[in-house]
Design a protein around this motif. Structure first.
Motif, PDB file in Angstrom:
ATOM      1  N   ILE A 114     -17.494 -52.324  59.539  1.00  0.00           N
ATOM      2  CA  ILE A 114     -17.226 -52.792  58.173  1.00  0.00           C
ATOM      3  C   ILE A 114     -15.878 -52.251  57.722  1.00  0.00           C
ATOM      4  N   GLU A 115     -15.011 -53.164  57.287  1.00  0.00           N
ATOM      5  CA  GLU A 115     -13.726 -52.768  56.734  1.00  0.00           C
ATOM      6  C   GLU A 115     -13.906 -52.457  55.249  1.00  0.00           C
ATOM      7  N   VAL A 116     -13.266 -51.410  54.791  1.00  0.00           N
ATOM      8  CA  VAL A 116     -13.388 -50.971  53.406  1.00  0.00           C
ATOM      9  C   VAL A 116     -11.999 -50.908  52.786  1.00  0.00           C
ATOM     10  N   ALA A 117     -11.818 -51.650  51.688  1.00  0.00           N
ATOM     11  CA  ALA A 117     -10.555 -51.610  50.945  1.00  0.00           C
ATOM     12  C   ALA A 117     -10.866 -51.085  49.553  1.00  0.00           C
ATOM     13  N   GLN A 118     -10.235 -49.965  49.189  1.00  0.00           N
ATOM     14  CA  GLN A 118     -10.494 -49.333  47.902  1.00  0.00           C
ATOM     15  C   GLN A 118      -9.318 -49.556  46.967  1.00  0.00           C
ATOM     16  N   SER A 119      -9.649 -49.805  45.703  1.00  0.00           N
ATOM     17  CA  SER A 119      -8.622 -49.942  44.688  1.00  0.00           C
ATOM     18  C   SER A 119      -9.137 -49.345  43.385  1.00  0.00           C
ATOM     19  N   TYR A 120      -8.304 -49.380  42.368  1.00  0.00           N
ATOM     20  CA  TYR A 120      -8.698 -48.864  41.068  1.00  0.00           C
ATOM     21  C   TYR A 120      -9.858 -49.686  40.496  1.00  0.00           C
ATOM     22  N   ASN A 121      -9.901 -50.973  40.806  1.00  0.00           N
ATOM     23  CA  ASN A 121     -10.926 -51.868  40.267  1.00  0.00           C
ATOM     24  C   ASN A 121     -12.265 -51.775  40.986  1.00  0.00           C
ATOM     25  N   GLY A 122     -12.275 -51.305  42.210  1.00  0.00           N
ATOM     26  CA  GLY A 122     -13.530 -51.228  42.945  1.00  0.00           C
ATOM     27  C   GLY A 122     -13.309 -51.134  44.442  1.00  0.00           C
ATOM     28  N   LEU A 143     -29.544 -56.182  42.784  1.00  0.00           N
ATOM     29  CA  LEU A 143     -28.245 -55.765  42.280  1.00  0.00           C
ATOM     30  C   LEU A 143     -28.354 -54.403  41.602  1.00  0.00           C
ATOM     31  N   ILE A 144     -27.317 -53.600  41.753  1.00  0.00           N
ATOM     32  CA  ILE A 144     -27.187 -52.362  40.990  1.00  0.00           C
ATOM     33  C   ILE A 144     -25.875 -52.477  40.236  1.00  0.00           C
ATOM     34  N   GLY A 145     -25.956 -52.407  38.905  1.00  0.00           N
ATOM     35  CA  GLY A 145     -24.759 -52.529  38.091  1.00  0.00           C
ATOM     36  C   GLY A 145     -24.032 -53.838  38.329  1.00  0.00           C
ATOM     37  N   ASP A 146     -24.752 -54.928  38.505  1.00  0.00           N
ATOM     38  CA  ASP A 146     -24.207 -56.268  38.776  1.00  0.00           C
ATOM     39  C   ASP A 146     -23.542 -56.384  40.140  1.00  0.00           C
ATOM     40  N   ASN A 147     -23.753 -55.428  41.025  1.00  0.00           N
ATOM     41  CA  ASN A 147     -23.210 -55.480  42.380  1.00  0.00           C
ATOM     42  C   ASN A 147     -24.342 -55.743  43.361  1.00  0.00           C
ATOM     43  N   LEU A 148     -24.201 -56.768  44.174  1.00  0.00           N
ATOM     44  CA  LEU A 148     -25.220 -57.143  45.149  1.00  0.00           C
ATOM     45  C   LEU A 148     -25.318 -56.075  46.235  1.00  0.00           C
ATOM     46  N   ILE A 149     -26.524 -55.538  46.437  1.00  0.00           N
ATOM     47  CA  ILE A 149     -26.692 -54.495  47.453  1.00  0.00           C
ATOM     48  C   ILE A 149     -27.688 -54.885  48.540  1.00  0.00           C
ATOM     49  N   SER A 150     -28.560 -55.864  48.262  1.00  0.00           N
ATOM     50  CA  SER A 150     -29.568 -56.249  49.245  1.00  0.00           C
ATOM     51  C   SER A 150     -29.996 -57.681  48.984  1.00  0.00           C
ATOM     52  N   TRP A 151     -30.233 -58.432  50.054  1.00  0.00           N
ATOM     53  CA  TRP A 151     -30.701 -59.800  49.911  1.00  0.00           C
ATOM     54  C   TRP A 151     -31.421 -60.217  51.184  1.00  0.00           C
ATOM     55  N   LYS A 182     -13.593 -70.513  59.653  1.00  0.00           N
ATOM     56  CA  LYS A 182     -13.011 -70.898  58.364  1.00  0.00           C
ATOM     57  C   LYS A 182     -12.940 -69.751  57.372  1.00  0.00           C
ATOM     58  N   ALA A 183     -13.826 -68.780  57.483  1.00  0.00           N
ATOM     59  CA  ALA A 183     -13.893 -67.726  56.459  1.00  0.00           C
ATOM     60  C   ALA A 183     -14.128 -66.346  57.060  1.00  0.00           C
ATOM     61  N   PRO A 184     -13.253 -65.877  57.967  1.00  0.00           N
ATOM     62  CA  PRO A 184     -13.536 -64.586  58.605  1.00  0.00           C
ATOM     63  C   PRO A 184     -13.412 -63.392  57.678  1.00  0.00           C
ATOM     64  N   SER A 185     -12.651 -63.507  56.612  1.00  0.00           N
ATOM     65  CA  SER A 185     -12.432 -62.334  55.768  1.00  0.00           C
ATOM     66  C   SER A 185     -13.254 -62.343  54.484  1.00  0.00           C
ATOM     67  N   GLN A 186     -14.299 -63.159  54.427  1.00  0.00           N
ATOM     68  CA  GLN A 186     -15.181 -63.123  53.266  1.00  0.00           C
ATOM     69  C   GLN A 186     -15.785 -61.726  53.162  1.00  0.00           C
ATOM     70  N   GLY A 187     -15.949 -61.253  51.937  1.00  0.00           N
ATOM     71  CA  GLY A 187     -16.487 -59.914  51.757  1.00  0.00           C
ATOM     72  C   GLY A 187     -17.201 -59.776  50.432  1.00  0.00           C
ATOM     73  N   LEU A 188     -17.602 -58.576  50.145  1.00  0.00           N
ATOM     74  CA  LEU A 188     -18.281 -58.253  48.893  1.00  0.00           C
ATOM     75  C   LEU A 188     -17.434 -57.252  48.118  1.00  0.00           C
ATOM     76  N   ILE A 189     -17.355 -57.435  46.808  1.00  0.00           N
ATOM     77  CA  ILE A 189     -16.639 -56.489  45.959  1.00  0.00           C
ATOM     78  C   ILE A 189     -17.652 -55.733  45.109  1.00  0.00           C
ATOM     79  N   TYR A 190     -17.449 -54.448  45.044  1.00  0.00           N
ATOM     80  CA  TYR A 190     -18.295 -53.578  44.234  1.00  0.00           C
ATOM     81  C   TYR A 190     -17.415 -52.962  43.152  1.00  0.00           C
ATOM     82  N   GLU A 191     -17.738 -53.296  41.900  1.00  0.00           N
ATOM     83  CA  GLU A 191     -16.952 -52.832  40.768  1.00  0.00           C
ATOM     84  C   GLU A 191     -17.814 -51.995  39.836  1.00  0.00           C
TER      85      GLU A 191
END
Length: 168
Positions: free
Chosen positions: A39-47, A132-140, A92-101
């Motif tokens: 899993i690639e992880v990109a961190q920023s100020y927003n999440g 969801l925890i805090g509007d962030n998808l964690i399990s499905w 078509k979509a190799p870099s689709q990901g999830l954002i956690y804010e």
């Protein structure tokens, strides 16, 4: 080599844990998390954004080679069709990901649904949920139910039970 991720909001506690680990084991601190268990992880100020781009491209490269080879599709036609659909999606979509804010709360929310007798072959229903925890998808998950339900209400209750188990 074993990898570990230490995370939390207690900077002092994290520092003490790292100091203990450095003293007790031969360790290396890679600082900010960038890649872990495929899993690639990109961190920023927003999440934080997580994706499996490299993993997806590796799969495409490995399985994509099979796509060019002729195979006996008579026994595996359904599986072959599904594999082709997956390959097309990955391509078509190799870099689709999830954002956690940080949404300002950590409320846990679960949604469930069922599609009563949706399978034309065995009349079993399909259940699905997302957590969801805090509007962030964690399990499905979505899954064909183990039994044939007698009503849409029963199918929905089974979906809610599956969701409740995940929440617990």
């Amino acid at each position: 080599m074993d990898d570990i991720v230490i995370t939390g909001n207690d900077e002092e506690g994290i520092s003490k844990l790292k100091a203990y680990l450095f003293k007790s084991f031969q360790t290396k601190d890679l600082e900010k998390l960038k890649y872990f268990l495929g899993i690639e992880v990109a961190q920023s100020y927003n999440g934080v954004v997580i994706s499996q781009k490299m993993y997806a491209l590796d799969i495409f490269e490995e399985i994509g080679m099979l796509y060019c080879k002729p195979i006996d599709k008579t026994h595996n036609a359904d599986h072959w069709d599904v594999a082709i659909r997956v390959l097309r999606y990955i391509k078509k979509a190799p870099s689709q990901g999830l954002i956690y804010e940080d949404k300002g709360h950590t409320q846990i929310i679960g949604y469930s649904d069922a599609d009563w007798a949706s399978s034309p072959f065995d009349r079993r229903s399909t259940s699905g949920y997302c957590i969801l925890i805090g509007d962030n998808l964690i399990s499905w998950k979505n899954k064909k139910q183990d039994v044939v339900t007698r009503s849409s209400a029963e199918a929905e209750y089974r979906a809610m039970a599956l969701t409740t188990c995940e929440l617990i």
